[in-house]
Scaffold this motif. Structure first.
Motif, mmCIF file in Angstrom:
data_model
loop_
_atom_site.group_PDB
_atom_site.id
_atom_site.type_symbol
_atom_site.label_atom_id
_atom_site.label_comp_id
_atom_site.label_asym_id
_atom_site.label_seq_id
_atom_site.Cartn_x
_atom_site.Cartn_y
_atom_site.Cartn_z
ATOM 1 N N VAL A 41 39.774 -27.273 33.591
ATOM 2 C CA VAL A 41 38.334 -27.215 33.359
ATOM 3 C C VAL A 41 37.957 -27.914 32.057
ATOM 4 N N LEU A 42 38.610 -27.548 30.951
ATOM 5 C CA LEU A 42 38.273 -28.127 29.657
ATOM 6 C C LEU A 42 38.598 -29.621 29.612
ATOM 7 N N THR A 43 39.703 -30.003 30.259
ATOM 8 C CA THR A 43 40.042 -31.425 30.325
ATOM 9 C C THR A 43 38.997 -32.175 31.149
ATOM 10 N N SER A 44 38.459 -31.520 32.179
ATOM 11 C CA SER A 44 37.409 -32.127 32.999
ATOM 12 C C SER A 44 36.170 -32.418 32.165
ATOM 13 N N VAL A 45 35.811 -31.475 31.286
ATOM 14 C CA VAL A 45 34.635 -31.666 30.446
ATOM 15 C C VAL A 45 34.866 -32.834 29.484
ATOM 16 N N VAL A 46 36.077 -32.909 28.893
ATOM 17 C CA VAL A 46 36.403 -34.025 28.001
ATOM 18 C C VAL A 46 36.276 -35.344 28.745
ATOM 19 N N GLU A 47 36.811 -35.391 29.986
ATOM 20 C CA GLU A 47 36.744 -36.617 30.783
ATOM 21 C C GLU A 47 35.298 -36.977 31.111
ATOM 22 N N ALA A 48 34.484 -35.967 31.444
ATOM 23 C CA ALA A 48 33.082 -36.221 31.802
ATOM 24 C C ALA A 48 32.293 -36.728 30.603
ATOM 25 N N VAL A 49 32.513 -36.116 29.418
ATOM 26 C CA VAL A 49 31.805 -36.529 28.212
ATOM 27 C C VAL A 49 32.259 -37.937 27.788
#
Length: 290
Positions: A174-182
């Motif tokens: 989840v947190l890695t997904s947010v980093v990738e999205a940002v």
């Protein structure tokens, strides 16, 4: 509701910290009403003579203020950048359409789609990222979309509380997904923050630009700063929670890490407008900011 032009009211400047507001009411008091309407400015505190009064135009980001009113606020607690988070449910039909054998089918895909439909959500959602926080709803959405059969252990998706951590592997994903999205959002800008800073620093060149151009460049640079701070805070959170173990992401098998699957966004009809364009369109102010 009735729309009306109110003389002098449009001369009052905006402050995001002001709680003064303008409202319309029926003239007279509670006992003797004249039947006419009047507009009143309700002050949020006592003002000295000749002191400027501010009102709030609403909890708007600098992008909204710039597009609607032609200015941005340096210290804006409501300033945010909309980040698009997309986890495409890998149904059998969708994977077949992509014609890429490296992309596995998600056995929970159909259940995830049904769950999203039941709560009125789609697989692509825009969330505002602020300088000091990002919405809990974004984490809840991603915890659902990153669920694996190892997380569910045979239980239906509706039985889980997505406001809490599901598993270490799920949270890492989840947190890695947010980093990738940002990061994806940051890469959409045509130039870097350093290039904007150099342009602002060159005072002779900067003065040649129009007022709107100068405001836009300052705003663009501040958006990049905000996104970079968000990435740094997320990466720090991942390290502190010990979620930077590659094995955790491996266990969250098949995660798309917040990115769109291969192919053009518009090809699949996934994203036609930015979140800001959607909001302006609902206000009757269609603007193409591409």
């Amino acid at each position: 509701e009735t729309l009306a032009m109110v003389p002098y009211a449009d001369l009052i400047n905006h402050s995001p910290f002001s709680q003064a507001y303008i409202d319309a009411r029926e003239a007279g008091d509670w006992l003797f009403s004249t039947g006419e309407e009047e507009v009143i400015l309700y002050a949020d505190r006592g003002y000295r003579r000749m002191e400027q009064i501010y009102i709030s135009y609403g909890q708007k980001s600098n992008a909204e203020l710039l597009l609607l009113y032609g200015f941005a606020v340096e210290r804006n607690p409501y300033n945010s950048v909309d980040v698009t988070v997309s986890i495409v449910p890998r149904t059998e039909s969708f994977v077949k359409e992509l014609n890429d054998e490296s992309i596995p089918v998600d056995p929970l895909a159909e259940e995830k789609i049904a769950f999203l439909q039941s709560v009125g959500r789609e697989s692509m959602v825009d969330f505002p990222c602020y300088a000091d926080r990002y919405p809990v709803e974004m984490l809840e959405f991603l915890r659902l979309m990153q669920m694996t059969t190892e997380d569910t252990r045979g239980k239906p998706l509706k039985d889980f509380d997505y406001s809490r951590t599901i598993s270490a592997a799920n949270e890492a994903s989840v947190l890695t997904s947010v980093v990738e999205a940002v990061t994806r959002q940051l890469n959409k800008y045509p130039n870097s923050e350093e290039e904007d800073a150099a342009l602002i620093k060159d005072k002779a060149m900067f003065r040649l630009l129009s007022y709107n151009q100068r405001m836009a460049i300052r705003h663009r640079r501040n958006e990049k700063r905000l996104l970079k701070r968000t990435i740094a805070a997320l990466e720090n959170q991942i390290r502190k929670q010990g979620l930077d173990d590659p094995d955790l992401l491996t266990r969250a098998e098949g995660s798309t890490l917040g990115q769109l699957l291969p192919g053009d966004e518009r090809k699949y009809g996934l994203k036609q407008k930015t979140a800001l364009e959607d909001r302006l369109d609902k206000m009757g102010l269609p603007v193409d900011i591409k």
